[in-house]
Design a protein around this motif. Structure first.
Motif, PDB file in Angstrom:
ATOM      1  N   CYS A  86      85.656 -50.789  13.707  1.00 15.15           N
ATOM      2  CA  CYS A  86      84.420 -50.271  14.311  1.00 15.15           C
ATOM      3  C   CYS A  86      84.053 -51.103  15.532  1.00 15.15           C
ATOM      4  O   CYS A  86      82.944 -51.635  15.640  1.00 15.15           O
ATOM      5  N   GLN A  87      84.999 -51.214  16.459  1.00 16.06           N
ATOM      6  CA  GLN A  87      84.757 -51.999  17.662  1.00 16.06           C
ATOM      7  C   GLN A  87      84.885 -51.135  18.915  1.00 16.06           C
ATOM      8  O   GLN A  87      83.926 -50.949  19.641  1.00 16.06           O
ATOM      9  N   LYS A  88      86.072 -50.619  19.139  1.00 17.84           N
ATOM     10  CA  LYS A  88      86.407 -49.973  20.417  1.00 17.84           C
ATOM     11  C   LYS A  88      85.522 -48.773  20.755  1.00 17.84           C
ATOM     12  O   LYS A  88      84.937 -48.724  21.841  1.00 17.84           O
ATOM     13  N   ILE A  89      85.462 -47.804  19.869  1.00 15.97           N
ATOM     14  CA  ILE A  89      84.720 -46.578  20.196  1.00 15.97           C
ATOM     15  C   ILE A  89      83.223 -46.860  20.350  1.00 15.97           C
ATOM     16  O   ILE A  89      82.630 -46.447  21.356  1.00 15.97           O
ATOM     17  N   PRO A  90      82.582 -47.571  19.410  1.00 19.21           N
ATOM     18  CA  PRO A  90      81.145 -47.841  19.616  1.00 19.21           C
ATOM     19  C   PRO A  90      80.847 -48.604  20.912  1.00 19.21           C
ATOM     20  O   PRO A  90      79.880 -48.275  21.607  1.00 19.21           O
ATOM     21  N   PHE A 124      88.599 -58.927  16.527  1.00 21.57           N
ATOM     22  CA  PHE A 124      88.248 -59.797  17.645  1.00 21.57           C
ATOM     23  C   PHE A 124      88.383 -59.099  18.992  1.00 21.57           C
ATOM     24  O   PHE A 124      89.359 -59.265  19.704  1.00 21.57           O
ATOM     25  N   ASP A 125      87.378 -58.337  19.350  1.00 27.66           N
ATOM     26  CA  ASP A 125      87.370 -57.668  20.642  1.00 27.66           C
ATOM     27  C   ASP A 125      86.610 -58.553  21.634  1.00 27.66           C
ATOM     28  O   ASP A 125      85.433 -58.860  21.425  1.00 27.66           O
ATOM     29  N   PRO A 126      87.271 -58.967  22.717  1.00 24.24           N
ATOM     30  CA  PRO A 126      86.619 -59.854  23.686  1.00 24.24           C
ATOM     31  C   PRO A 126      85.385 -59.262  24.350  1.00 24.24           C
ATOM     32  O   PRO A 126      84.595 -59.989  24.949  1.00 24.24           O
ATOM     33  N   CYS A 127      85.200 -57.942  24.251  1.00 26.93           N
ATOM     34  CA  CYS A 127      84.027 -57.305  24.877  1.00 26.93           C
ATOM     35  C   CYS A 127      82.767 -57.375  24.019  1.00 26.93           C
ATOM     36  O   CYS A 127      81.677 -57.077  24.495  1.00 26.93           O
ATOM     37  N   ALA A 128      82.896 -57.763  22.747  1.00 29.84           N
ATOM     38  CA  ALA A 128      81.709 -57.893  21.891  1.00 29.84           C
ATOM     39  C   ALA A 128      80.811 -58.994  22.457  1.00 29.84           C
ATOM     40  O   ALA A 128      81.284 -59.999  22.972  1.00 29.84           O
ATOM     41  N   ASP A 129      79.493 -58.784  22.348  1.00 30.48           N
ATOM     42  CA  ASP A 129      78.562 -59.791  22.858  1.00 30.48           C
ATOM     43  C   ASP A 129      78.624 -61.075  22.048  1.00 30.48           C
ATOM     44  O   ASP A 129      78.562 -62.166  22.599  1.00 30.48           O
ATOM     45  N   LEU A 141      91.258 -68.020  15.385  1.00 31.43           N
ATOM     46  CA  LEU A 141      91.888 -66.711  15.587  1.00 31.43           C
ATOM     47  C   LEU A 141      91.185 -65.922  16.688  1.00 31.43           C
ATOM     48  O   LEU A 141      91.828 -65.277  17.517  1.00 31.43           O
ATOM     49  N   ALA A 142      89.859 -65.966  16.698  1.00 31.87           N
ATOM     50  CA  ALA A 142      89.098 -65.257  17.733  1.00 31.87           C
ATOM     51  C   ALA A 142      89.448 -65.801  19.121  1.00 31.87           C
ATOM     52  O   ALA A 142      89.672 -65.026  20.062  1.00 31.87           O
TER      53      ALA A 142
END
Length: 178
Positions: A86-90, A124-129, A141-142
């Motif tokens: 639940c990272q990329k699409i939202p 671990f999506d680098p675009c998350a705040d 890991l992140a």
């Protein structure tokens, strides 16, 4: 903590807004959990960039509009993800909302990693705040997944109150007291 000041909506976006087969994740996880080799195969499939990209393109094509309806109807001030898928699409939808509404700031997106010692790369999506992790291992890991250090917060693992109480004595301890 703040009665009547904070409204929280918990949405299982894949089950409630995804289309088949994505809306069957829960049942699929339960099925695979009873079959470790199948679970391992699924885990590995999503680990590699090419297969992950294919799944992201496919899920985006079929689920984006429904997810967008969900997020827009909720009108969140903050989105918190507690699932690695639940990272990329939202986040893509939040960027779209920012453009459409000409917002100065995008609605913040936070990930709370609920795995303890190891975690799938999709957490671990680098675009998350912000990405909250429960251990030094997962912080490492992140960082290896190109998440900026200032976006990673090591804060333990949040648990519901039922986990706050000491566990009942185990069978071995009970038998040793007799």
């Amino acid at each position: 903590i703040y009665p009547n000041l904070i409204e929280v909506s918990i949405v299982d976006i894949w089950t409630e807004y995804g289309v088949y087969p994505f809306n069957k994740f829960v049942e699929s996880y339960q099925f695979m959990a009873r079959r470790p080799p199948l679970w391992k195969m699924f885990w590995e499939y999503g680990k590699y960039p090419l297969t992950r990209l294919g799944t992201e393109i496919w899920s985006n094509f079929f689920c984006f509009k429904n997810f967008e309806k969900c997020i827009k109807s909720e009108a969140p001030d903050l989105v918190i993800s507690v699932h690695p898928l639940c990272q990329k699409i939202p986040m893509k939808i939040l960027r779209k909302i920012k453009r459409e509404k000409n917002l100065k700031r995008q609605i913040p997106f936070v990930t709370v990693v609920t795995d303890l010692g190891g975690a799938h790369p999709t957490w671990f999506d680098p675009c998350a705040d912000k990405i909250f992790v429960p251990s030094e291992v997962l912080k490492s890991l992140a960082l290896k997944r190109n998440v900026d250090n200032e976006r990673v917060v090591m804060h333990g693992l949040p648990t519901r109150p039922g986990f706050w109480e000491p566990s009942s004595p185990n069978k071995k301890n009970i038998l040793s007291k007799k």
